[in-house]
Design an enzyme around this catalytic site. Structure first.
Site, mmCIF file in Angstrom:
data_model
loop_
_atom_site.group_PDB
_atom_site.id
_atom_site.type_symbol
_atom_site.label_atom_id
_atom_site.label_comp_id
_atom_site.label_asym_id
_atom_site.label_seq_id
_atom_site.Cartn_x
_atom_site.Cartn_y
_atom_site.Cartn_z
ATOM 1 N N HIS A 162 16.922 9.203 5.839
ATOM 2 C CA HIS A 162 18.115 9.066 5.002
ATOM 3 C C HIS A 162 19.353 9.551 5.776
ATOM 4 O O HIS A 162 19.956 10.561 5.398
ATOM 5 C CB HIS A 162 17.958 9.909 3.732
ATOM 6 C CG HIS A 162 16.707 9.677 2.951
ATOM 7 N ND1 HIS A 162 16.147 10.633 2.115
ATOM 8 C CD2 HIS A 162 15.895 8.591 2.854
ATOM 9 C CE1 HIS A 162 15.056 10.146 1.546
ATOM 10 N NE2 HIS A 162 14.859 8.914 1.979
ATOM 11 N N GLU A 181 28.065 -0.220 23.004
ATOM 12 C CA GLU A 181 26.692 -0.578 23.360
ATOM 13 C C GLU A 181 25.783 -0.956 22.195
ATOM 14 O O GLU A 181 24.613 -1.270 22.398
ATOM 15 C CB GLU A 181 26.089 0.536 24.211
ATOM 16 C CG GLU A 181 26.738 0.507 25.588
ATOM 17 C CD GLU A 181 26.354 1.657 26.494
ATOM 18 O OE1 GLU A 181 25.286 2.232 26.300
ATOM 19 O OE2 GLU A 181 27.157 1.949 27.393
ATOM 20 N N GLU A 231 5.335 6.159 0.819
ATOM 21 C CA GLU A 231 5.847 4.900 1.381
ATOM 22 C C GLU A 231 4.831 4.236 2.314
ATOM 23 O O GLU A 231 5.208 3.405 3.151
ATOM 24 C CB GLU A 231 7.176 5.132 2.127
ATOM 25 C CG GLU A 231 8.279 5.801 1.323
ATOM 26 C CD GLU A 231 8.796 4.992 0.140
ATOM 27 O OE1 GLU A 231 8.265 3.898 -0.130
ATOM 28 O OE2 GLU A 231 9.728 5.473 -0.517
ATOM 29 N N HIS A 246 19.616 3.991 -0.140
ATOM 30 C CA HIS A 246 18.448 4.880 -0.017
ATOM 31 C C HIS A 246 18.310 5.398 1.425
ATOM 32 O O HIS A 246 18.262 6.601 1.654
ATOM 33 C CB HIS A 246 17.174 4.134 -0.457
ATOM 34 C CG HIS A 246 15.927 4.939 -0.322
ATOM 35 N ND1 HIS A 246 14.892 4.901 -1.232
ATOM 36 C CD2 HIS A 246 15.504 5.807 0.639
ATOM 37 C CE1 HIS A 246 13.930 5.733 -0.860
ATOM 38 N NE2 HIS A 246 14.272 6.286 0.279
ATOM 39 N N HIS A 256 11.086 6.186 8.738
ATOM 40 C CA HIS A 256 12.033 6.062 7.622
ATOM 41 C C HIS A 256 12.780 7.376 7.453
ATOM 42 O O HIS A 256 12.197 8.451 7.578
ATOM 43 C CB HIS A 256 11.267 5.720 6.333
ATOM 44 C CG HIS A 256 12.066 5.910 5.086
ATOM 45 N ND1 HIS A 256 13.220 5.199 4.829
ATOM 46 C CD2 HIS A 256 11.896 6.734 4.011
ATOM 47 C CE1 HIS A 256 13.704 5.571 3.644
ATOM 48 N NE2 HIS A 256 12.934 6.508 3.139
HETATM 49 P P1 13P Z 1 7.383 11.013 0.774
HETATM 50 O O1 13P Z 1 7.577 12.507 0.609
HETATM 51 O O2 13P Z 1 6.312 10.480 -0.148
HETATM 52 O O3 13P Z 1 7.138 10.654 2.213
HETATM 53 O O4 13P Z 1 8.714 10.292 0.305
HETATM 54 C C1 13P Z 1 9.945 10.574 0.892
HETATM 55 C C2 13P Z 1 10.887 9.430 0.876
HETATM 56 O O5 13P Z 1 11.807 9.388 1.661
HETATM 57 C C3 13P Z 1 10.677 8.346 -0.104
HETATM 58 O O6 13P Z 1 11.390 7.208 0.238
HETATM 59 ZN ZN ZN Z 2 13.220 7.701 1.409
#
Ligand code: 13P
Ligand code: ZN
Length: 271
Positions: free
Chosen positions: A141, A169, A116, A210, A139
């Site tokens: 999940h 808040e 990413e 995602h 980033h």
């Molecule tokens: P990477 O292992 O390449 O960082 O990818 C993980 C991920 O969350 C892809 O969106």
């Molecule tokens: Zn991801």
């Protein structure tokens, strides 16, 4: 040379990734972080003239030439980073051509930066254009944020409003709201460009079904933004199927934003 394993930025990265794993935001290799480092600080630990490898990045990042980033490796598990940072993380510098990463440390088993990287570097460029203090793009999940993606309209105003309603808040923590992208193919320049476009306006961007991106001046700030969204999403998911008896009203959110003197998205309230 000082020992890089104990550098404050390394300690912080190890602690942050371990916490993210512990919270269930980063299963397997899920999630990635890029943390812009100060050249002077890095030079205490590394010989900046020693480039280990040159890796093409697949796009042009001219505004970031010479900038140094600590970046998680692709395919690496957050749960393992603190035990072996030199294999799971890398320190890269954007070369003069703007299209190559110079590896200064890390990715010891021949690995490379996250898939990413486009979304990260393009988001850094976008955030820096509106906030010169920005240093981190994160980033992950997070479970409840992701769950909410399946049962809530993926509309920026409506999504932000639902989150703001869940904790008093929230509007003070992310007054700029959350940007929302539809499901898109990840790991591409296109999703990077779309994310960066949103990052000009928001420090938080949802990738439909995602995960989420957060940006901030340090790891704590990016983490705290995502943590607050995730907490709100958890409350949403715990209550979505139950009759709603009480709610925080729009006038109350407005009063809160005014009390904390934050510049909130007035068009995201229904007043
Ligand atoms: P990477 O292992 O390449 O960082 O990818 C993980 C991920 O969350 C892809 O969106
Ligand atoms: Zn991801």
């Amino acid at each position: 040379m000082n020992y890089i394993y104990n550098a404050p930025f390394m300690e912080e990265m190890k602690k942050t990734t371990a916490n993210m794993y512990r919270l269930g935001w980063d299963e397997r290799n899920g999630g990635n972080i890029s943390f812009m480092l100060d050249e002077k600080t890095v030079s205490v630990y590394l010989d900046l003239n020693n480039v280990i490898r040159r890796i093409p990045i697949g796009f042009e990042a001219k505004p970031l030439v010479g900038k140094i980033f600590l970046v998680t490796g692709t395919g690496e598990y957050f749960k393992n980073i603190s035990d072996d940072p030199e294999s799971k993380l890398g320190i890269i510098r954007i070369a003069e051509d703007g299209c190559t990463a110079e590896l200064l440390w890390g990715y010891k088993d021949g690995g490379k930066f996250t898939s990413e990287l486009p979304a990260h570097l393009m988001s850094h460029m976008a955030r820096l254009s509106v906030d010169p203090e920005n240093r981190v793009v994160m980033h992950c999940h997070p479970t409840y944020t992701l769950a909410m993606n399946y049962i809530h309209e993926l509309d920026e105003k409506k999504f932000t409003h639902s989150l703001w309603e869940m904790c008093t808040e929230c509007i003070a923590v992310f007054p700029d709201g959350v940007g929302v992208l539809p499901w898109m193919l990840c790991g591409t320049n296109s999703i990077g460009e779309a994310t960066a476009e949103k990052m000009k306006e928001f420090r938080l961007v949802i990738w439909g079904m995602h995960g989420i991106y957060g940006a901030g001046k340090n790891l704590d700030e990016a983490f705290g933004l995502i943590e607050t969204v995730e907490k709100a999403a958890q409350i949403y998911m715990l209550t979505a199927h139950l009759p709603r008896i009480n709610t925080i009203k729009d006038e109350e959110m407005k009063a809160l934003a005014e009390h904390f003197k934050v510049n909130y998205r007035k068009d995201f309230l229904n007043l």
